[in-house]
Design a protein around this motif. Structure first.
Motif, PDB file in Angstrom:
ATOM      1  N   PRO A   1      42.978  48.327  36.566  1.00 21.46           N
ATOM      2  CA  PRO A   1      44.202  47.572  36.288  1.00 21.46           C
ATOM      3  C   PRO A   1      44.831  46.930  37.528  1.00 21.46           C
ATOM      4  O   PRO A   1      45.560  45.952  37.421  1.00 21.46           O
ATOM      5  N   GLN A   2      44.537  47.461  38.721  1.00 21.71           N
ATOM      6  CA  GLN A   2      45.101  46.878  39.944  1.00 21.71           C
ATOM      7  C   GLN A   2      44.570  45.464  40.216  1.00 21.71           C
ATOM      8  O   GLN A   2      45.130  44.733  41.023  1.00 21.71           O
ATOM      9  N   LEU A   3      43.551  45.046  39.493  1.00 16.84           N
ATOM     10  CA  LEU A   3      43.030  43.683  39.661  1.00 16.84           C
ATOM     11  C   LEU A   3      43.991  42.640  39.120  1.00 16.84           C
ATOM     12  O   LEU A   3      43.852  41.453  39.428  1.00 16.84           O
ATOM     13  N   ALA A   4      44.976  43.066  38.350  1.00 19.20           N
ATOM     14  CA  ALA A   4      45.983  42.119  37.855  1.00 19.20           C
ATOM     15  C   ALA A   4      46.758  41.505  39.023  1.00 19.20           C
ATOM     16  O   ALA A   4      47.307  40.413  38.901  1.00 19.20           O
ATOM     17  N   GLU A   5      46.768  42.192  40.171  1.00 14.85           N
ATOM     18  CA  GLU A   5      47.462  41.703  41.364  1.00 14.85           C
ATOM     19  C   GLU A   5      46.593  40.752  42.194  1.00 14.85           C
ATOM     20  O   GLU A   5      47.068  40.172  43.164  1.00 14.85           O
ATOM     21  N   VAL A   6      45.322  40.627  41.844  1.00 20.43           N
ATOM     22  CA  VAL A   6      44.375  39.810  42.605  1.00 20.43           C
ATOM     23  C   VAL A   6      44.249  38.437  41.951  1.00 20.43           C
ATOM     24  O   VAL A   6      44.203  38.324  40.730  1.00 20.43           O
ATOM     25  N   GLU A   7      44.188  37.416  42.767  1.00 21.61           N
ATOM     26  CA  GLU A   7      44.015  36.051  42.274  1.00 21.61           C
ATOM     27  C   GLU A   7      42.519  35.718  42.298  1.00 21.61           C
ATOM     28  O   GLU A   7      41.861  35.885  43.322  1.00 21.61           O
ATOM     29  N   PHE A   8      41.988  35.262  41.170  1.00 22.28           N
ATOM     30  CA  PHE A   8      40.580  34.873  41.078  1.00 22.28           C
ATOM     31  C   PHE A   8      40.512  33.357  41.019  1.00 22.28           C
ATOM     32  O   PHE A   8      41.194  32.737  40.202  1.00 22.28           O
ATOM     33  N   VAL A   9      39.688  32.777  41.890  1.00 27.89           N
ATOM     34  CA  VAL A   9      39.649  31.325  42.060  1.00 27.89           C
ATOM     35  C   VAL A   9      38.208  30.846  41.983  1.00 27.89           C
ATOM     36  O   VAL A   9      37.294  31.505  42.471  1.00 27.89           O
TER      37      VAL A   9
END
Length: 126
Positions: free
Chosen positions: A36-44
């Motif tokens: 769930p901590q990936l919600a804080e990561v921006e994927f581009v």
């Protein structure tokens, strides 16, 4: 009898860039359930990596397929997937989806300081 080819809410076609972005998003959604901590990561998605010499870790012989930009100065961490190098290495949408998922898993593993197998137990088996 004439009528619309597709309902108004369905696009008649999506660009290659949009389809590629969808593959990345699908992969991220699979991983967010477990991390769930990936919600804080921006994927581009970027077209190609910028050349930068030794500090970027690539040369003419080895073009990266993805990268990680750590969080700093209030900006979130960013994971980048390079569309054109991935498309060149794959022939079908299924191959592309598998490669995109491997790249996303590897970059998430690097960001979290884990092995790719701990990020996704199915890594390398598909």
């Amino acid at each position: 009898m004439r009528g619309p080819v597709a309902p108004p809410q369905v696009p008649l076609s999506a660009s290659r860039a949009e389809l590629f972005g969808d593959l990345v998003q699908d992969s991220v959604e699979r991983l967010e359930r477990r991390w769930p901590q990936l919600a804080e990561v921006e994927f581009v998605v970027a077209e190609v990596p910028r050349p930068g010499g030794a500090e970027t870790g690539w040369s003419d012989e080895a073009v990266p397929l993805g990268g990680v930009v750590p969080a700093r100065d209030g900006d979130p961490a960013r994971i980048v997937v390079y569309r054109r190098p991935v498309e060149i290495r794959t022939k079908s949408r299924d191959e592309r989806a598998l490669l995109v998922h491997e790249i996303v898993v590897e970059q998430v593993a690097e960001l979290l300081g884990l092995s790719p197998e701990s990020v996704d137990p199915r890594y390398g088996q598909e």
